[in-house]
Design a protein around this motif. Structure first.
Motif, short mmCIF file in Angstrom:
data_model
loop_
_atom_site.label_atom_id
_atom_site.label_comp_id
_atom_site.label_asym_id
_atom_site.label_seq_id
_atom_site.Cartn_x
_atom_site.Cartn_y
_atom_site.Cartn_z
N GLY A 88 0.81 -1.22 0.00
CA GLY A 88 0.00 0.00 0.00
C GLY A 88 0.84 1.26 0.00
N PHE A 89 2.13 1.13 0.29
CA PHE A 89 3.05 2.27 0.22
C PHE A 89 3.43 2.50 -1.24
CE2 PHE A 89 3.73 0.65 4.54
CZ PHE A 89 3.59 1.82 5.27
N LEU A 90 3.49 3.77 -1.64
CA LEU A 90 3.79 4.09 -3.04
C LEU A 90 5.18 4.70 -3.16
CD1 LEU A 90 3.17 4.44 -6.02
CD2 LEU A 90 1.83 6.48 -5.46
N ASN A 91 6.06 4.00 -3.86
CA ASN A 91 7.38 4.51 -4.21
C ASN A 91 7.46 4.50 -5.73
OD1 ASN A 91 10.04 5.10 -4.70
ND2 ASN A 91 10.88 3.32 -3.63
N TRP A 92 7.35 5.69 -6.34
CA TRP A 92 7.31 5.77 -7.80
C TRP A 92 8.60 5.25 -8.44
CZ3 TRP A 92 3.17 6.01 -10.57
CH2 TRP A 92 2.04 6.69 -10.11
N ASN A 93 9.67 5.12 -7.66
CA ASN A 93 10.92 4.59 -8.19
C ASN A 93 10.97 3.06 -8.17
OD1 ASN A 93 12.06 7.20 -8.58
ND2 ASN A 93 12.40 7.30 -6.36
N ASP A 94 9.90 2.45 -7.66
CA ASP A 94 9.87 1.00 -7.55
C ASP A 94 8.44 0.52 -7.81
OD1 ASP A 94 10.68 -1.61 -7.06
OD2 ASP A 94 10.45 -1.43 -4.88
N ILE A 95 8.03 0.55 -9.09
CA ILE A 95 6.66 0.20 -9.45
C ILE A 95 6.64 -0.96 -10.44
CG2 ILE A 95 5.69 2.48 -8.98
CD1 ILE A 95 5.91 3.15 -11.93
N LEU A 96 5.49 -1.57 -10.56
CA LEU A 96 5.35 -2.80 -11.35
C LEU A 96 5.57 -2.57 -12.85
CD1 LEU A 96 4.64 -5.82 -11.32
CD2 LEU A 96 2.22 -5.18 -11.38
N TYR A 97 4.96 -1.52 -13.39
CA TYR A 97 5.09 -1.20 -14.81
C TYR A 97 5.52 0.26 -14.97
CZ TYR A 97 2.30 -5.46 -15.53
OH TYR A 97 1.83 -6.75 -15.52
N GLU A 98 6.58 0.49 -15.73
CA GLU A 98 7.09 1.85 -15.89
C GLU A 98 6.06 2.78 -16.54
OE1 GLU A 98 10.81 2.04 -17.90
OE2 GLU A 98 11.86 0.77 -16.46
N LYS A 99 5.22 2.22 -17.39
CA LYS A 99 4.22 3.05 -18.07
C LYS A 99 3.31 3.76 -17.08
CE LYS A 99 0.35 3.01 -21.30
NZ LYS A 99 -0.47 2.27 -22.27
N PHE A 100 3.12 3.17 -15.90
CA PHE A 100 2.25 3.80 -14.91
C PHE A 100 2.73 5.21 -14.56
CE2 PHE A 100 0.84 -0.53 -12.95
CZ PHE A 100 0.10 -0.79 -14.10
N TYR A 101 4.04 5.38 -14.44
CA TYR A 101 4.54 6.72 -14.11
C TYR A 101 4.36 7.66 -15.29
CZ TYR A 101 7.31 10.51 -12.22
OH TYR A 101 7.70 11.75 -11.77
#
Length: 355
Positions: free
Chosen positions: A34-47
């Protein structure tokens, strides 16, 4: 996944699961803290999507309605009536989106996707505000109330909206993977098919240098919706990957049937709205019908499917090309007042090159 009388339901998320990984292992299934770290996400496209949503931010009050107010009284009475009815219809459609997105959020494991959909929900509220902003600039509140009452009971509006409302409500009442799949396909229709008579109507006024404030606002809404339905198509693909049992011939046919039905309902709506004033409105409805089929093919290709209609090599409504998906997608520009409002451009790396 929980069950309801033997039916497998999606599991509602807990706000935080600190023992789970920060990087989600799935969007709908899997584990996530539930913590959001934009540098460690499942799919890069999300950012990329999240950044595009932020770059697209706008407020209705930024668009001047001074010229629209001056021109309003000069418009033909029939054009005025259709202008208001179509605008009120848009408000009704967008009213569905904010609460539905919030319902979907309850079942999203990936915090990056939650952030994106939360922003989508906020944008839909801005769209509703923009319709109210235009109305308040042109007509008194009592007339606005009459329009909403008329649209709420309009037989063609009810017929047109029923498949979407029913699909959304089925998901809310029984949140299964199948019902989520169906709701997401209907959301694509709402934002990727149903809005386009409205877009064409207001863009047509704008190209005549009429009601350019409204047309500019519509161009901003148009671009928001393109980001929305493109991302929804991505979620459909992820959903079908995480729940392989959804990969059936019946569901492929469901996409074809649902988009095909939306096309026919949009054609019917165009005849209902403009059939008796087609010449006065300066829109060729046969040309518009071809355009809707052209758009439907593009929506199907987002799902990796073949065309349902004739393979239009060029946009069959040539005049709208200045304001169509590709042109709107390049930059935040006021097409009608020619004031540059450029933000970060979308590129092929963002995945929006085939909108």
């Amino acid at each position: 996944m929980s069950t309801k009388q033997g039916v497998k339901l999606l599991k509602k998320i807990r706000l935080l699961e600190p023992t789970m990984p920060t990087r989600a292992t799935g969007v709908f299934k899997g584990e996530a803290s539930g913590f959001l770290n934009w540098n460690d996400i499942l799919y890069e496209k999300f950012y990329d999507v999240y950044t595009q949503v932020l770059n697209n931010f706008w407020k209705p009050s930024q668009v001047s309605m001074v010229q629209d107010k001056k021109q309003w009284g000069e418009l033909d009475k029939n054009i005025q009536d259709k202008f208001l009815e179509i605008l009120t219809m848009l408000s009704g459609l967008d009213s569905l989106q904010t609460p539905t997105l919030i319902e979907i959020l309850k079942f999203i494991k990936d915090p990056a996707v939650k952030a994106i959909l939360a922003n989508f929900a906020q944008q839909e509220s801005i769209h509703n505000e923009s319709y109210s902003y235009v109305n308040s600039s042109l007509i008194p509140l009592e007339r606005q109330k009459e329009l909403f009452k008329k649209i709420q009971s309009h037989p063609q509006v009810i017929k047109r909206n029923k498949p979407i409302v029913d699909a959304y409500q089925r998901f809310v009442d029984e949140p299964t993977p199948q019902h989520l799949f169906e709701a997401l396909i209907h959301s694509t229709n709402l934002e990727g098919i149903y809005f386009y008579l409205a877009f064409a109507f207001y863009y047509n006024l704008g190209r005549q240098q009429l009601m350019t404030g409204t047309a500019t606002m519509i161009s901003y809404i148009h671009r928001d919706e393109m980001v929305h339905f493109d991302f929804i198509a991505t979620l459909v693909q992820i959903l079908m990957y995480e729940y392989p049992e959804l990969n059936t011939e019946e569901n492929v046919q469901f996409i074809y049937d649902t988009i095909g039905k939306a096309v026919e309902l949009e054609k019917e709506w165009s005849e209902e709205m403009l059939g008796d004033i087609e010449e006065k409105a300066d829109i060729d409805l046969d040309e518009f019908h071809d355009y809707i089929e052209y758009l439907a093919n593009k929506r199907l290709r987002m799902f990796g499917l073949d065309n349902l209609y004739e393979d239009y090599k060029e946009n069959p409504m040539p005049w709208i090309k200045t304001f169509d998906d590709e042109s709107i997608n390049l930059t935040k520009t006021d097409f009608f007042e020619q004031k540059s409002r450029t933000y970060a451009q979308v590129s092929t790396s963002n995945g929006f090159d085939e909108l």
